[in-house]
Design a protein around this motif. Structure first.
Motif, short mmCIF file in Angstrom:
data_model
loop_
_atom_site.label_atom_id
_atom_site.label_comp_id
_atom_site.label_asym_id
_atom_site.label_seq_id
_atom_site.Cartn_x
_atom_site.Cartn_y
_atom_site.Cartn_z
N GLU A 62 7.83 -5.35 1.95
CA GLU A 62 7.65 -5.92 3.29
C GLU A 62 6.31 -6.63 3.42
O GLU A 62 6.21 -7.73 3.96
N ILE A 63 5.26 -5.99 2.88
CA ILE A 63 3.93 -6.57 3.03
C ILE A 63 3.80 -7.86 2.22
O ILE A 63 3.18 -8.83 2.68
N SER A 64 4.40 -7.91 1.04
CA SER A 64 4.35 -9.13 0.23
C SER A 64 5.07 -10.27 0.91
O SER A 64 4.60 -11.42 0.92
N LYS A 65 6.21 -9.98 1.51
CA LYS A 65 6.96 -11.02 2.23
C LYS A 65 6.18 -11.51 3.45
O LYS A 65 6.17 -12.70 3.75
N PHE A 66 5.53 -10.57 4.13
CA PHE A 66 4.73 -10.95 5.29
C PHE A 66 3.57 -11.85 4.88
O PHE A 66 3.32 -12.88 5.52
N ASN A 78 1.65 12.10 -3.76
CA ASN A 78 2.81 13.00 -3.64
C ASN A 78 4.13 12.25 -3.51
O ASN A 78 5.16 12.85 -3.19
N GLY A 79 4.08 10.92 -3.72
CA GLY A 79 5.31 10.14 -3.73
C GLY A 79 5.69 9.49 -2.42
O GLY A 79 6.75 8.85 -2.33
N GLU A 80 4.84 9.62 -1.37
CA GLU A 80 5.14 8.97 -0.09
C GLU A 80 5.07 7.44 -0.24
O GLU A 80 4.31 6.90 -1.04
N LYS A 81 5.85 6.73 0.56
CA LYS A 81 5.94 5.28 0.46
C LYS A 81 5.16 4.56 1.57
O LYS A 81 5.14 3.34 1.61
N THR A 82 4.56 5.33 2.45
CA THR A 82 3.81 4.71 3.54
C THR A 82 2.58 5.57 3.85
O THR A 82 2.34 6.59 3.18
N VAL A 83 1.81 5.14 4.85
CA VAL A 83 0.61 5.87 5.27
C VAL A 83 0.76 6.20 6.75
O VAL A 83 1.56 5.59 7.46
N ASP A 110 3.07 -2.31 -1.43
CA ASP A 110 2.63 -2.73 -2.75
C ASP A 110 2.61 -4.25 -2.80
O ASP A 110 3.65 -4.90 -2.78
N THR A 111 1.41 -4.82 -2.87
CA THR A 111 1.30 -6.28 -2.89
C THR A 111 1.68 -6.88 -4.24
O THR A 111 1.83 -8.09 -4.36
N ASP A 112 1.84 -6.04 -5.27
CA ASP A 112 2.30 -6.53 -6.57
C ASP A 112 3.83 -6.58 -6.65
O ASP A 112 4.39 -7.06 -7.65
N ASP A 113 4.49 -6.07 -5.61
CA ASP A 113 5.96 -6.10 -5.55
C ASP A 113 6.37 -7.22 -4.59
O ASP A 113 6.24 -7.07 -3.38
N ALA A 128 -1.62 -4.83 5.86
CA ALA A 128 -1.64 -6.11 6.56
C ALA A 128 -1.51 -5.81 8.04
O ALA A 128 -0.71 -4.94 8.44
N ILE A 129 -2.29 -6.50 8.85
CA ILE A 129 -2.37 -6.19 10.28
C ILE A 129 -2.08 -7.44 11.09
O ILE A 129 -2.79 -8.44 10.97
N ASP A 130 -1.04 -7.36 11.92
CA ASP A 130 -0.70 -8.46 12.82
C ASP A 130 -1.29 -8.14 14.20
O ASP A 130 -0.72 -7.36 14.97
N VAL A 131 -2.45 -8.73 14.47
CA VAL A 131 -3.17 -8.44 15.72
C VAL A 131 -2.34 -8.83 16.93
O VAL A 131 -2.44 -8.21 17.99
#
Length: 282
Positions: A164-168, A137-142, A157-160, A7-10
């Motif tokens: 943070e992204i789901s709340k946003f 490899n188990g990382e939680k971000t990019v 994860d948008t299914d969670d 998700a991108i907040d311009v």
């Protein structure tokens, strides 16, 4: 199974290019088979910033729009990729197989977002993998989101529903949008604050040239007189209407007690600065 997205907040992006540099650092000269081979040294901007300048005169805005593979639910690039050369993983990440896609230069023109690039040395089309090797490899971000200093890029994860992204996305469900929805690719990447057409101006009182005309009511109406939005001028006498439809005809009506009303017609074929609107004292 997680469903990953960006998700991108311009409105938070200041064009620092940290995301661009982080992507280059991660993929330049580094193979991550089976999902990707190394980027070439130049000409393959898996993450790029589009600088959008709009407006005229003293009312000009500059926004930076991060653009990368949108990881579409309907990836049109897959239609140009026989034998599963482009595939969608269970976590939603769209991958160009660097072995099966070898030699298929048509993939570059298949993407409406211009997010696929040709690696001449490796003879393969390439794009953002959403750092799939890190996720595996188990990382939680990019890397791009990790490097963003302003929080303009959010990954998760948008299914969670607790992510943070789901709340946003839930908090801005009426405001977020896809990039270029007319292509019907159903991108999972969502944007807040994409550049929109605006109409702005400044109100001046004819008998108070040294004083700013603050608190003046300004109404935006359709060409046939239906109100669209209403605002008041700020302490400098400025006003602005944002997020307007393109190529529409509007009328700006300025009214203030003790002064004559003024109307200005405008067509939003581009963002418009109406300049000074002078109200004559009565």
């Amino acid at each position: 199974m997680a469903k990953y997205a960006l998700a991108i907040d311009v409105t938070k992006c200041n064009g620092c290019y940290n995301c661009f540099v982080a992507c280059k650092d991660e993929f330049d000269t580094n193979d991550y088979l089976p999902v990707s081979v190394a980027q070439p040294e130049g000409g393959a901007d898996w993450m790029r910033l589009k600088e959008v300048e709009y407006g005229t005169g003293w009312k000009v805005k500059v926004d930076y729009v991060p653009i990368m593979c949108q990881h579409c639910e309907n990836p049109v690039c897959a239609a140009a990729a026989p034998d599963g050369a482009v595939y969608t993983r269970e976590d939603g990440v769209v991958i160009i197989d660097p072995v099966k896609a070898k030699g298929n230069k048509d993939l570059v023109n298949a993407c409406p977002y211009r997010a696929i690039f040709w690696n001449e040395e490796k003879q393969v089309a390439q794009k953002c993998t959403l750092c799939a090797h890190m996720l595996d490899n188990g990382e939680k971000t990019v890397r791009c989101a990790e490097a963003c200093p302003t929080g303009a890029l959010m990954f998760g994860d948008t299914d969670d529903p607790s992510s943070e992204i789901s709340k946003f996305l839930a908090g801005n469900k009426d405001k977020v949008e896809s990039l270029m929805p007319e292509h019907d690719t159903r991108p999972v990447t969502q944007y807040l604050g994409l550049p929109k057409t605006f109409v702005a101006g400044e109100v001046v009182f004819s008998d108070q040239e040294k004083d700013c005309a603050g608190g003046v009511k300004v109404v935006l109406k359709t060409a046939d007189g239906n109100p669209v939005a209403e605002t008041v001028t700020d302490f400098l006498g400025d006003f602005e209407f944002t997020s307007l439809e393109n190529n529409q005809e509007y009328v700006v009506v300025v009214d203030h007690a003790g002064y004559g009303s003024e109307q200005v017609s405008v067509k939003t074929n581009a963002s418009k600065n109406l300049g000074e609107i002078v109200l004559e004292a009565q």
